[in-house]
Design a protein around this motif. Structure first.
Motif: not given
Length: 340
Positions: A168, A190-193, A199, A201-203
């Motif tokens: 991540y 912003v987190k990209r796992t 993928e 995406l969390e913002k």
């Protein structure tokens, strides 16, 4: 020699810096503490040279009074004559070792903090641009700009790997340390796992996270190594190597000098005895002039090679020990001539 040179050093330093001290309104108590630290700091650096000059002065007195001739004429060997000097050098070297390992780092902390607080206020003592660090075996961070005063950074990136695979990645426009709960507040988070096939995406506008690092650890001050005892210094260097610090040469020089300084005491003692044990027409003045010239050459070599190791890939062990090797060879040569 210490009582003679340290007050002179303090007087010269104060004359040079009194304007900035008054201009920046440094409290009297802090100025006093600074000069106490100054005394220990420079006494530690110049200990071998003080001993060197002391031995030249004392032995020249003996030579001028023809007492050394009397010693050797009575059947005392030069090696036996040298023994008390080596015993004295051992005592001084042991003291210098303890001073360098444990006491000098404490003085260095106060000395440098005062210097950059009142005397070099506008000078940066940390890397603050494009900071890229490895935190541990799996985690890496980057900030485009680090602001130590506010404990914050801009354009923050955090990457977590498992093996060679990126698991991540976290982005934020800003990161700021929150002292109340020892967490970090990220703005525009912003987190990209990454999984095997997708993928995630969390913002979030703001998010508080606990990370396994301190902001101060990311960009240590340039004098950080000088302020640590020997055990702490070893751990610090190991940590900085894992993080890919560009200042490893500087830290290695500080570590190796803690051992090379006591060794130089023996080398300079032997040189001083060999040089000043012969009675010369010019007396003590000639011996002192010759001794000071050797001392200046030694300091020159020490500084030149130290800077080379700090500013380039030149091996620190060669930079630190080269002056001792060269002057060790000189000590053996002068000692053999003195015995004759």
């Amino acid at each position: 020699m210490l009582l003679l040179f340290i007050p002179i050093g303090i007087t010269v330093d104060l004359a040079e810096k009194v304007g900035k001290i008054l201009e920046n309104k440094a409290p009297f108590a802090e100025v006093t503490a600074y000069y106490l630290d100054f005394t220990v700091y420079f006494a530690n650096l110049l200990f071998p040279l003080f001993l060197f000059l002391s031995v030249i002065w004392f032995t020249s007195k003996l030579a001028n009074n023809t007492e050394i001739v009397a010693f050797l004429s009575s059947g005392v060997s030069f090696s036996r004559f040298l023994r008390p000097y080596l015993i004295g050098a051992s005592i001084v070297a042991a003291f210098a070792l303890v001073l360098g390992m444990y006491l000098a780092p404490i003085a260095s902390q106060g000395f440098n903090e005062f210097k950059f607080k009142y005397l070099k206020k506008n000078k940066s003592i940390q890397k603050t641009r494009d900071v890229y660090r490895q935190i541990n075996d799996n985690d890496y961070i980057y900030v485009s700009r680090f602001i130590p005063k506010n404990k914050s950074g801009m354009n923050f990136t955090y990457e977590h790997f498992e093996g060679n695979e990126l698991k991540y990645k976290i982005f934020a426009d800003n990161i700021r340390y929150i002292e109340e709960d020892s967490s970090y507040r990220l703005t525009s988070y912003v987190k990209r796992t990454f999984t095997d096939s997708t993928e995630i995406l969390e913002k979030e506008t703001k998010k508080d996270i606990i990370f396994p690092f301190e902001l101060e650890d990311l960009t240590p001050v340039e004098y950080a190594a000088e302020t640590k005892s020997y055990g702490e210094l070893l751990k610090f260097i190991d940590s900085e190597k894992r993080r890919g610090s560009p200042n490893i040469g500087r830290y290695e020089v500080v570590k190796l000098k803690k051992w090379s300084l006591p060794v130089s005491i023996f080398i300079l003692t032997i040189i001083a005895v060999a040089v000043s044990s012969v009675k010369r027409r010019g007396g003590m003045g000639v011996n002192l002039a010759f001794g000071i010239a050797i001392a200046m050459i030694y300091v020159f070599f020490d500084k030149i090679f130290g800077v080379m190791a700090e500013q380039s890939n030149f091996p620190a062990i060669i930079a630190v020990w080269f002056p001792n090797v060269i002057f060790g060879i000189l000590a053996i040569y002068l000692l053999q001539n003195a015995k004759r």
